[in-house]
Design a protein around this motif. Structure first.
Motif, PDB file in Angstrom:
ATOM      1  N   LYS A  38      14.072 -15.667  -9.903  1.00 56.19           N
ATOM      2  CA  LYS A  38      12.684 -16.070  -9.639  1.00 56.19           C
ATOM      3  C   LYS A  38      12.198 -17.052 -10.702  1.00 56.19           C
ATOM      4  CE  LYS A  38       9.636 -12.760  -8.392  1.00 56.19           C
ATOM      5  NZ  LYS A  38       9.032 -11.400  -8.478  1.00 56.19           N
ATOM      6  N   PHE A  39      12.474 -16.690 -11.952  1.00 55.24           N
ATOM      7  CA  PHE A  39      12.084 -17.542 -13.080  1.00 55.24           C
ATOM      8  C   PHE A  39      12.640 -18.952 -12.869  1.00 55.24           C
ATOM      9  CE2 PHE A  39      11.805 -19.277 -17.203  1.00 55.24           C
ATOM     10  CZ  PHE A  39      11.080 -18.441 -18.026  1.00 55.24           C
ATOM     11  N   ALA A  63       8.920 -20.493  -1.762  1.00 55.86           N
ATOM     12  CA  ALA A  63       7.974 -19.380  -1.828  1.00 55.86           C
ATOM     13  C   ALA A  63       8.442 -18.220  -0.959  1.00 55.86           C
ATOM     14  CB  ALA A  63       6.590 -19.844  -1.394  1.00 55.86           C
ATOM     15  N   TYR A 115       8.769 -26.464  -1.118  1.00 57.06           N
ATOM     16  CA  TYR A 115       7.881 -25.506  -1.778  1.00 57.06           C
ATOM     17  C   TYR A 115       7.739 -24.244  -0.937  1.00 57.06           C
ATOM     18  CZ  TYR A 115       6.447 -29.478  -4.661  1.00 57.06           C
ATOM     19  OH  TYR A 115       6.433 -30.542  -5.513  1.00 57.06           O
ATOM     20  N   VAL A 116       7.500 -24.446   0.365  1.00 52.55           N
ATOM     21  CA  VAL A 116       7.261 -23.287   1.226  1.00 52.55           C
ATOM     22  C   VAL A 116       8.527 -22.432   1.323  1.00 52.55           C
ATOM     23  CG1 VAL A 116       6.699 -22.548   3.562  1.00 52.55           C
ATOM     24  CG2 VAL A 116       5.447 -24.447   2.518  1.00 52.55           C
ATOM     25  N   PHE A 174       2.733 -10.038  -5.935  1.00 50.89           N
ATOM     26  CA  PHE A 174       2.949 -10.929  -4.798  1.00 50.89           C
ATOM     27  C   PHE A 174       1.814 -11.941  -4.673  1.00 50.89           C
ATOM     28  CE2 PHE A 174       2.503 -11.911  -0.273  1.00 50.89           C
ATOM     29  CZ  PHE A 174       3.746 -12.457  -0.032  1.00 50.89           C
ATOM     30  N   ASP A 200       6.943 -30.566   0.202  1.00 47.33           N
ATOM     31  CA  ASP A 200       6.128 -29.456   0.690  1.00 47.33           C
ATOM     32  C   ASP A 200       6.992 -28.417   1.384  1.00 47.33           C
ATOM     33  OD1 ASP A 200       3.917 -30.495  -0.347  1.00 47.33           O
ATOM     34  OD2 ASP A 200       2.857 -30.892   1.532  1.00 47.33           O
ATOM     35  N   VAL A 236      10.877 -20.869  -9.835  1.00 47.07           N
ATOM     36  CA  VAL A 236       9.514 -21.323 -10.130  1.00 47.07           C
ATOM     37  C   VAL A 236       9.583 -22.522 -11.080  1.00 47.07           C
ATOM     38  CG1 VAL A 236       7.300 -20.735 -11.178  1.00 47.07           C
ATOM     39  CG2 VAL A 236       8.459 -19.072  -9.744  1.00 47.07           C
ATOM     40  N   GLY A 237      10.430 -22.403 -12.125  1.00 46.53           N
ATOM     41  CA  GLY A 237      10.538 -23.496 -13.083  1.00 46.53           C
ATOM     42  C   GLY A 237      11.096 -24.761 -12.450  1.00 46.53           C
ATOM     43  N   THR A 283      10.902 -10.617  -4.359  1.00 51.42           N
ATOM     44  CA  THR A 283       9.908  -9.666  -4.846  1.00 51.42           C
ATOM     45  C   THR A 283       9.968  -8.374  -4.043  1.00 51.42           C
ATOM     46  OG1 THR A 283       8.513 -11.564  -5.354  1.00 51.42           O
ATOM     47  CG2 THR A 283       7.467  -9.403  -5.432  1.00 51.42           C
ATOM     48  N   LEU A 298       2.409 -21.101  -5.042  1.00 49.84           N
ATOM     49  CA  LEU A 298       2.646 -21.963  -3.876  1.00 49.84           C
ATOM     50  C   LEU A 298       1.398 -22.785  -3.564  1.00 49.84           C
ATOM     51  CD1 LEU A 298       4.338 -22.881  -1.449  1.00 49.84           C
ATOM     52  CD2 LEU A 298       3.392 -20.967  -0.164  1.00 49.84           C
ATOM     53  N   VAL A 312       0.965 -25.624  -6.056  1.00 52.88           N
ATOM     54  CA  VAL A 312       1.854 -26.766  -5.924  1.00 52.88           C
ATOM     55  C   VAL A 312       1.498 -27.572  -4.659  1.00 52.88           C
ATOM     56  CG1 VAL A 312       3.814 -25.846  -4.618  1.00 52.88           C
ATOM     57  CG2 VAL A 312       4.214 -27.392  -6.505  1.00 52.88           C
ATOM     58  N   LEU A 343      11.130 -16.476  -2.807  1.00 59.30           N
ATOM     59  CA  LEU A 343      10.577 -15.681  -3.907  1.00 59.30           C
ATOM     60  C   LEU A 343       9.960 -14.393  -3.381  1.00 59.30           C
ATOM     61  CD1 LEU A 343       8.929 -18.517  -6.027  1.00 59.30           C
ATOM     62  CD2 LEU A 343      10.952 -17.212  -6.611  1.00 59.30           C
ATOM     63  N   ALA A 344       9.275 -14.510  -2.240  1.00 57.87           N
ATOM     64  CA  ALA A 344       8.638 -13.334  -1.658  1.00 57.87           C
ATOM     65  C   ALA A 344       9.695 -12.296  -1.288  1.00 57.87           C
ATOM     66  CB  ALA A 344       7.829 -13.729  -0.432  1.00 57.87           C
ATOM     67  N   VAL A 362      11.495 -25.702  -9.168  1.00 60.85           N
ATOM     68  CA  VAL A 362      10.845 -26.310  -8.015  1.00 60.85           C
ATOM     69  C   VAL A 362       9.349 -26.502  -8.238  1.00 60.85           C
ATOM     70  CG1 VAL A 362      10.408 -26.081  -5.558  1.00 60.85           C
ATOM     71  CG2 VAL A 362      12.588 -25.329  -6.515  1.00 60.85           C
ATOM     72  N   PHE A 363       8.629 -25.401  -8.511  1.00 59.63           N
ATOM     73  CA  PHE A 363       7.172 -25.524  -8.630  1.00 59.63           C
ATOM     74  C   PHE A 363       6.772 -26.340  -9.851  1.00 59.63           C
ATOM     75  CE2 PHE A 363       6.229 -21.345  -6.162  1.00 59.63           C
ATOM     76  CZ  PHE A 363       6.609 -21.986  -5.005  1.00 59.63           C
TER      77      PHE A 363
END
Lengths: 121, 672, 208
Positions: free
Chosen positions: A71-72, A30, A26-27, C75, A23, A75-76, A37, C82, C85, A33-34, A78-79
């Motif tokens: 980013k690609f 994220a 994941y955070v 976004f 978890d 996401v692939g 972006t 997130l 998951v 990724l933010a 980890v998520f």
């Protein structure tokens, strides 16, 4: 069902800590990724920042493609668990991606997409 | 999206249900037409693929005979130019998408699970859905004949000729949507079959112990998996152009028609390999049996197949040498095309080497296999000549090309399929096809075939164009065209003769009560461990595999001085159990209902959107019915197995060996 | 992908020893499907790239795109990955309440993204760029429309999962179903990562 729950009991508590740490991953992913972006959007808002303004217009495109790929990848990996999962799954997916990139880049080359600029038809 | 939503299936029946969604009683019938309509058995689905393909073969064959009859004499008026366009387009489309591909699917469905020692495919209901989609797509496509005429742009449907301006009838819309439906079938089927090969092999059946047909099926299905979406994109673009006035191929808006050619051939070239590879697999399994030798260079055969699968993605633009793609592209694709001849050559070499020094038996399947090798070699050589771009410029759009691809697809793929039919017919139906008629059938077909397509080489060199409905008297085409037409009718008769042989042999076996031996050819691969015809449960117990050609090495052993001695008769090796306790997937109507909605939706897109709504609702209802129906029917009679789900482990504890217990555990997950 | 296997459904199977590879059939099938989808979206993106420059006098990307707006909706979709998951990891812990919460959040974020897309499309049409206006507009609407349909299918699957969970039909053993829906959802997100960079951000006319 109860029997099952008992069966799986120990295994589950064993995996508990691992899930929690995931978890966290994941955070953190994220958040990363933010930020990327935001950087992507920044290339549009402030195109003159020297990081991506190399004076020839290529810089923005290259930086955007690199950020997109990062980013690609995350996401692939980890998520979608490709990092933790059976390698066969990653192979299948990468096969699709590589094939797509290969054939469609060839098409774009045949259309002189990279050499003719806006004059390409 | 069918497969996505359906994934939300409920857990298999915590409580029994009599009515799925309260609409249908769960089908139980094991005989009669209902057992075919609701079946999820890979064997029945394989047979249905084969029978449907045979019907489409007769339709496509009839169209071929119309073409040949039209070209019998100069300025013939049997067909008008417009009708001729429709007939050759539909001939090509039917033969590629509704005959050769589904026959490959028929063999894959029937044989592949048997060859890897599985009881069914990974997703039996999806398998049924694939078949019904294919059939629906085929019927939808051919219904265009009754609803304003067939497609008329050639099977490659080049833009902008396929636009509404140049083809105002609905033919191309039917072509487009019909093939999208068939594409869904192929895509779903490929996901299903790949999962089956990767995940459901019997104990000991490692990838490098699989029969070669299974290997070629795996490669074929991967090609489908990645090639189908490409043509689907192209067809969606064309559909939006034709139905909703989009601008993808509208030259007036600056569109580039070459986009279609690229997308089509990126799909189209893997497509030709996925048509030929199943036949290669069939031949690679037949030749060793009738040479009484293992296949020469198993690894080479396998990896050359895989190599063809990879390289097949890098040659598509050789279909476009004259389209102005530029000298660099032409050079690159010339080279890749020359290279792809190498793995194909490796296969031909291996087959020949398999026969060298073998104790050859020339039964019908063997004759057809040799037919494939020789005819495909001729087609392959004319194919290599296309890779030389200057020569190809001369050959493009002439009958030389027609000759080439018929030599590889008919002389190659189809000969292999007929050989496979003769070889595995006893496996599927428990009847041996008549050998004398079979040999006659082979020579009949071989002569008809060469008479039809041989002269086309000469016609092409003389400059006769494809897709032109007639020619003038003084061109010197008349004699060779007459010869080809005579050949075509000979070839057509040989197909009817094949059907006659099937009917004759089955009737005769029934009348005389002939029992088919379990191992009529002294075969090698795993599927023959099951008795003939294959029982519903395939294997009981699931066999444990130790080497390539496992069945053969259960019958024969090698002595110290490398001589083979028979250690067991076939009947001792073949399984004789009654399948009691085997747990099979339950039949279902939902795949059929879901698949039925798709053509309705497509008719709606062409004629009135209201009908599309009805079709859409039917699909959604079908998917939800499917998802809410447990994959397995707890009320169905599974002999004594019924009430023991909970303690299945205990039940199997009594099994004699670990391997068998493992195989029982495997059996459970075939019920997807 | 059609359904769970019986072995799983009866809850007595050990995942690791079920199949030759140890991967469940459903998961493998989903990955194969996603591999195939790469070629689908690749084709659509290529089509867009070939057609992205408008003819003289037509509206092109420079004229219509509102990068600020699209950045926000991108976004939103990214964050839905997130929540997805986290939903998956909640059900693996057996925390069904949080599973439902995260799945609902995911579906809602997806719906926000979709509404944004609908708003964007209407705005473009109002500015005079319809589906048939130019080769750019056809290619743009088709690419993003295909993506939108994928998001819609994803939302339907998520809602179905939430309903199943509320009715107690999504026990912890079936966590993998959530994972598989998640795979699909992340894939849709990845495709938008590509579209956001390639379609919206890379300036038209730049030597690519």
């Amino acid at each position: 069902m109860t029997a099952t729950a008992v069966d799986h009991g120990p295994a589950e508590s064993g995996g508990h800590a691992e899930h929690k740490s995931h978890d966290r991953t994941y955070v953190i992913t994220a958040i990363g990724l933010a930020i990327i972006t935001f950087a992507e959007t920044a290339t549009y808002l402030w195109p003159k920042v020297p990081v991506w303004d190399w004076g020839d217009g290529v810089g923005i495109t290259v930086s955007l493609l690199v950020m997109m790929a990062v980013k690609f990848f995350f996401v692939g990996a980890v998520f979608m668990h490709l990092k933790f999962d059976n390698k066969l799954l990653a192979t299948t997916f990468v096969a699709g991606i590589v094939l797509a990139i290969g054939v469609y880049l060839a098409v774009l080359f045949a259309f002189r997409f990279f050499s003719a600029g806006t004059h390409m038809v | 999206m069918a497969d996505d939503t359906a994934m939300l299936a409920l857990p298999a029946a915590e409580r029994p249900r009599d009515l799925a969604l309260g609409v249908f009683t769960r089908p139980r019938s094991k005989t009669g037409w209902r057992s075919w309509v609701n079946t999820v058995d890979h064997k029945k689905i394989g047979i249905m693929y084969g029978v449907s393909a045979l019907v489409f073969l007769l339709i496509g064959g009839f169209e071929a005979l119309l073409i040949r009859a039209q070209l019998w004499s100069p300025r013939n008026s049997l067909l008008s130019a417009d009708q001729y366009n429709q007939v050759y387009t539909m001939h090509g489309t039917t033969m590629v998408f509704l005959v050769v591909m589904p026959i490959g699917a028929a063999f894959a469905n029937y044989l592949m699970p048997l060859q890897i020692g599985a009881r069914d495919v990974a997703f039996p209901r999806l398998n049924a859905f694939s078949f019904w989609c294919f059939l629906g797509g085929g019927i939808f496509l051919n219904s265009s004949w009754l609803l304003g005429g067939g497609a008329d742009g050639g099977w490659f449907m080049y833009a902008p000729n396929s636009g509404v301006i140049y083809s105002p009838s609905h033919g191309i819309d039917f072509w487009n949507l019909g093939l999208i439906i068939a594409g869904i079938a192929s895509l779903v089927g490929s996901v299903n079959l790949i999962t089956t090969v990767i995940n459901m092999r019997a104990p000991g059946m490692s990838l490098m112990k699989m029969p070669i047909f299974t290997w070629m099926t795996l490669v074929t299905q991967f090609l489908l998996l990645f090639a189908v979406p490409v043509i689907t994109v192209a067809q969606f673009l064309l559909m939006f152009d034709r139905l909703f006035n989009a601008n993808f191929f509208n030259v007036a808006q600056g569109a580039n028609p070459l986009l279609w050619q690229h997308l089509f051939w990126i799909f189209g070239h893997p497509e030709v390999y996925l048509m030929i590879l199943p036949a290669f697999g069939i031949v690679s399994d037949i030749l060793p049996v009738f040479s009484r030798k293992p296949i020469f260079g198993y690894t080479f055969i396998v990896f050359s197949g895989v190599a063809i699968g990879f390289m097949g993605w890098g040659v598509w633009a050789h279909h476009m040498f004259v389209s102005g793609i530029g000298p660099v592209s032409v050079m690159v694709f010339s080279l890749t095309t020359m290279f792809i001849a190498v793995p194909t050559g490796v296969k031909i070499l291996n087959w020949t080497a398999t026969m060298v020094g073998g104790k050859l038996k020339f039964d019908t399947p063997m004759l057809f296999s040799i037919g494939l090798i020789t005819m495909f070699t001729i087609g392959g050589l004319s194919g290599v000549s296309h890779s030389i771009a200057p020569a190809d410029t001369q050959q493009t759009d002439t009958y030389y090309i027609v000759a080439h691809f018929h030599y590889v697809l008919f002389g190659g793929a189809f000969f292999g399929f007929v050989g496979g039919l003769y070889f595995w017919f006893p496996k599927a139906f428990g009847v041996l096809l008549n050998e004398t008629l079979g040999k006659f059938n082979f020579w009949f077909m071989l002569i008809g075939f060469n008479l039809t397509f041989g002269p086309m080489h000469i016609l092409g060199m003389q400059g006769m164009s494809r897709r032109i409905y007639t020619y003038d008297e003084g061109f010197g085409f008349t004699f060779w065209n007459r010869l080809a037409t005579v050949g075509a009718f000979t070839l057509g008769s040989s197909i009817l003769f094949l059907i006659f042989n099937i009917i004759y042999s089955v009737r005769r076996a029934k009348k005389l009560g002939l029992e088919c031996p379990n191992d009529p050819w002294d075969a090698r691969t795993l599927e023959w461990i099951a008795p003939n015809p294959t029982p519903e449960w395939n294997f009981d117990p699931i066999p444990t595999v130790t080497r390539v050609d496992d069945f053969w090495y259960r019958k024969y052993e090698e002595t110290a001085d490398h001589r083979l001695v028979r250690v067991a008769t076939a009947d001792e090796v073949v399984q004789h159990s009654n399948g009691a306790g085997v747990h099979l997937p339950s039949p279902s109507y939902w795949p059929l209902i879901t698949a039925f909605g798709i053509p309705i939706l497509c008719y709606g897109l062409i004629f009135t959107l209201w009908l599309a709504l009805v079709g859409g609702l039917l699909i959604v209802a079908g998917l939800y019915g499917w998802a809410l129906e447990p994959p397995d029917d707890p009320d169905a009679g599974h002999d004594h197995h019924d009430d023991h789900h909970g303690d299945a482990g205990g039940e199997h504890a009594g099994e004699p060996t670990e391997a068998e217990a493992g195989s029982e555990a495997k059996e459970m997950e075939t019920v997807g | 992908m059609a359904s769970v296997t019986v072995a799983e459904a009866h809850g007595h199977a050990d995942h690791a020893h079920e199949t030759n590879t140890g991967i469940s059939n459903n998961k493998l099938a989903m990955w194969l499907f996603l591999g195939s989808e790469c070629l689908l979206f690749g084709g659509l993106i290529t089509t867009y790239l070939v057609y992205k420059t408008p003819l003289p006098g037509q509206k092109g990307p420079k004229e219509v795109f509102d990068i600020g707006f699209t950045s926000v909706s991108s976004f939103v979709l990214l964050m839905s990955s997130l929540t997805m998951v986290l939903g998956h990891s909640a059900i693996e812990r057996g925390d069904h309440y949080r599973t439902r919460l995260w799945l609902t959040a995911t579906a809602s974020l997806g719906a926000v993204f979709l509404s944004g897309q609908i708003y964007e499309f209407t705005a473009f049409v109002k500015e005079g760029m319809g589906y048939t206006s130019s080769r750019f507009s056809s290619a743009f609407y088709t690419l993003t429309g295909f993506h939108g349909v994928h998001v819609t299918v994803g939302i339907i699957m998520l809602v179905s999962l939430i309903l199943l969970s509320i009715r107690g039909k999504l026990p912890t053993e079936r966590a993998e179903t959530v994972e598989i829906v998640g795979l699909y959802w992340h894939f849709v997100d990845i495709v938008w990562v590509l579209i956001f960079a390639v379609v919206y951000l890379i300036p038209v006319g730049a030597p690519v």
